[in-house]
Design a protein around this motif. Sequence first.
Motif, PDB file in Angstrom:
ATOM      1  N   GLU A  71      -1.000   6.224  -2.881  1.00  0.00           N
ATOM      2  CA  GLU A  71      -0.829   5.528  -3.073  1.00  0.00           C
ATOM      3  C   GLU A  71       0.817   5.212  -3.951  1.00  0.00           C
ATOM      4  O   GLU A  71       1.155   3.994  -3.924  1.00  0.00           O
ATOM      5  CB  GLU A  71      -2.430   4.957  -3.868  1.00  0.00           C
ATOM      6  N   SER A  72       0.784   6.409  -4.462  1.00  0.00           N
ATOM      7  CA  SER A  72       2.382   6.074  -5.047  1.00  0.00           C
ATOM      8  C   SER A  72       3.217   6.077  -3.816  1.00  0.00           C
ATOM      9  O   SER A  72       4.407   5.171  -4.416  1.00  0.00           O
ATOM     10  CB  SER A  72       2.878   7.755  -5.165  1.00  0.00           C
ATOM     11  N   LEU A  73       3.459   6.412  -2.805  1.00  0.00           N
ATOM     12  CA  LEU A  73       4.460   5.726  -1.405  1.00  0.00           C
ATOM     13  C   LEU A  73       4.519   5.010  -0.987  1.00  0.00           C
ATOM     14  O   LEU A  73       5.294   3.923  -1.760  1.00  0.00           O
ATOM     15  CB  LEU A  73       4.217   7.160  -1.015  1.00  0.00           C
ATOM     16  N   ARG A  74       3.340   4.145  -1.164  1.00  0.00           N
ATOM     17  CA  ARG A  74       2.988   3.213  -0.684  1.00  0.00           C
ATOM     18  C   ARG A  74       3.956   2.063  -2.499  1.00  0.00           C
ATOM     19  O   ARG A  74       4.496   0.815  -1.706  1.00  0.00           O
ATOM     20  CB  ARG A  74       1.693   2.694  -0.815  1.00  0.00           C
ATOM     21  N   SER A  75       3.358   2.219  -3.667  1.00  0.00           N
ATOM     22  CA  SER A  75       3.898   1.352  -4.734  1.00  0.00           C
ATOM     23  C   SER A  75       5.440   1.741  -4.891  1.00  0.00           C
ATOM     24  O   SER A  75       6.377   1.494  -5.492  1.00  0.00           O
ATOM     25  CB  SER A  75       3.247   2.077  -5.813  1.00  0.00           C
ATOM     26  N   HIS A  76       6.798   2.701  -4.750  1.00  0.00           N
ATOM     27  CA  HIS A  76       7.400   3.121  -4.363  1.00  0.00           C
ATOM     28  C   HIS A  76       8.377   2.613  -3.401  1.00  0.00           C
ATOM     29  O   HIS A  76       9.743   2.532  -3.881  1.00  0.00           O
ATOM     30  CB  HIS A  76       7.638   4.236  -4.603  1.00  0.00           C
ATOM     31  N   ILE A  77       7.865   2.173  -1.952  1.00  0.00           N
ATOM     32  CA  ILE A  77       8.955   2.265  -0.879  1.00  0.00           C
ATOM     33  C   ILE A  77       9.227   0.567  -1.247  1.00  0.00           C
ATOM     34  O   ILE A  77       8.491   0.126  -1.868  1.00  0.00           O
ATOM     35  CB  ILE A  77       8.370   2.172   0.361  1.00  0.00           C
ATOM     36  N   PHE A  78      10.195   0.403  -0.107  1.00  0.00           N
ATOM     37  CA  PHE A  78      10.544  -0.799  -1.026  1.00  0.00           C
ATOM     38  C   PHE A  78      10.358  -1.874  -0.063  1.00  0.00           C
ATOM     39  O   PHE A  78      10.629  -2.740   1.750  1.00  0.00           O
ATOM     40  CB  PHE A  78      11.932  -0.416  -0.633  1.00  0.00           C
ATOM     41  N   ASN A  79       8.592  -1.888   0.603  1.00  0.00           N
ATOM     42  CA  ASN A  79       7.780  -3.063   1.358  1.00  0.00           C
ATOM     43  C   ASN A  79       7.086  -3.378   1.231  1.00  0.00           C
ATOM     44  O   ASN A  79       5.944  -2.613   0.357  1.00  0.00           O
ATOM     45  CB  ASN A  79       8.079  -2.213   2.922  1.00  0.00           C
ATOM     46  N   ASN A  80       6.038  -4.511   1.809  1.00  0.00           N
ATOM     47  CA  ASN A  80       4.129  -4.587   0.399  1.00  0.00           C
ATOM     48  C   ASN A  80       3.710  -3.736   1.504  1.00  0.00           C
ATOM     49  O   ASN A  80       2.787  -4.483   0.678  1.00  0.00           O
ATOM     50  CB  ASN A  80       5.217  -6.160   0.920  1.00  0.00           C
ATOM     51  N   ARG A  81       3.809  -3.039   2.482  1.00  0.00           N
ATOM     52  CA  ARG A  81       2.835  -2.551   2.830  1.00  0.00           C
ATOM     53  C   ARG A  81       3.321  -1.421   3.106  1.00  0.00           C
ATOM     54  O   ARG A  81       4.438  -0.989   3.497  1.00  0.00           O
ATOM     55  CB  ARG A  81       1.867  -3.007   3.970  1.00  0.00           C
ATOM     56  N   LEU A  82       1.860  -0.248   3.698  1.00  0.00           N
ATOM     57  CA  LEU A  82       3.235   0.667   4.040  1.00  0.00           C
ATOM     58  C   LEU A  82       2.490   1.547   5.193  1.00  0.00           C
ATOM     59  O   LEU A  82       1.164   1.126   5.861  1.00  0.00           O
ATOM     60  CB  LEU A  82       2.578   2.721   3.186  1.00  0.00           C
ATOM     61  N   ASP A  83       2.965   1.814   6.902  1.00  0.00           N
ATOM     62  CA  ASP A  83       2.492   2.081   7.856  1.00  0.00           C
ATOM     63  C   ASP A  83       2.950   3.309   8.099  1.00  0.00           C
ATOM     64  O   ASP A  83       1.975   3.617   9.259  1.00  0.00           O
ATOM     65  CB  ASP A  83       2.889   0.834   8.885  1.00  0.00           C
ATOM     66  N   VAL A  84       3.897   3.677   7.893  1.00  0.00           N
ATOM     67  CA  VAL A  84       3.885   5.617   7.981  1.00  0.00           C
ATOM     68  C   VAL A  84       2.572   6.234   8.103  1.00  0.00           C
ATOM     69  O   VAL A  84       2.390   6.321   6.867  1.00  0.00           O
ATOM     70  CB  VAL A  84       4.992   5.916   7.435  1.00  0.00           C
ATOM     71  N   GLU A  85       2.133   7.025   9.166  1.00  0.00           N
ATOM     72  CA  GLU A  85       1.201   8.282   8.698  1.00  0.00           C
ATOM     73  C   GLU A  85       1.754   9.194   7.589  1.00  0.00           C
ATOM     74  O   GLU A  85       2.884   9.932   8.298  1.00  0.00           O
ATOM     75  CB  GLU A  85       0.731   8.515  10.109  1.00  0.00           C
TER      76      GLU A  85
END
Length: 304
Positions: free
Chosen positions: A270-284
């Motif tokens: 969740e923290s990774l999702r909120s800190h990357i420069f993208n609106n969703r997280l697809d990387v496993e």
Amino acid sequence: MNDPIWGIDLGGTKIEGVILPSLNEATPILRMRIDSESGKGYPHILERISLLISQMQDQSGLRPTKIGFGTPGVLDPILKTMKNCNSTALNGQPLQSDLENILGVPVVLANDANCFALAETHWGVVKQKFDGAAVVFGIIMGTGVGGGIVVNGKLWNGRHGIAGEWGHNFLDESGGPCYCGKTGCVETVLSGPALEKFYQSISGRKATLKEITHNYLSQPSDDAAKQTIERLALFFGKAVSVVTNLLDPDIIVVGGGVGNIDVLYTSGIESLRSHIFNNRLDVEVCKPALGDSAGVFGAAALVS
Ligand SMILES: [Zn+2]
């Protein structure tokens, strides 16, 4: 048919060797280990390696044409000597040329985090979940924090031989001084000893990471354990977001003792999702599959 591939893993106390049929087969032809006796110094370590390889030749009836080595540090690509080894007898030594002179075959060296990333790519969890991944980021979080980058099945070493060394990216001043001479490195926040130090600083009590994790899960009264583990998840996401923005890997594999903590795969993600420069997280982001075989298998993959 291709020749079998040979890998040697130089650990702090053991030297392990494996002969694998190929990159596609995970059942070793032979696997052996001996004590490194590293306290007896560098020339003795070379003798022990030579002894292990001659025993492997005797037992298998095979001869290597080249050998991959997993090492605690890396070979400086310019100076051709070892650096950043926690097994300090190797630092400053021309390990690659010494091994080639003694063994009479070409050798390829890589550090343990790089071998981990390579092994998980070819035989481990990447093979299972994202076969053919273009970019893999393999992380080891334990006593230290390291990493390796695999691009199209091959290691990416970099100009200085430090590609993937995210453990010494800046993360937060609260981590304090790092052994590398800088302050607030990822390793000073996310390594096992760093987590234990943080727990002690807020609770006044000493506890092992295992105890802290246990208390977090089953002792709600231990607020310091809650703070320590929640801080781990928050900063894990922050630190991995920097790597993700730069590399945008297809899959991230997290090994080492700290990598076992389940909260990384819930609130850490969740923290990774909120800190990357993208609106969703697809990387496993996933745990490894090979356990302690990764080091020696990865060493063999260096010469595939
Ligand atoms: Zn550092």
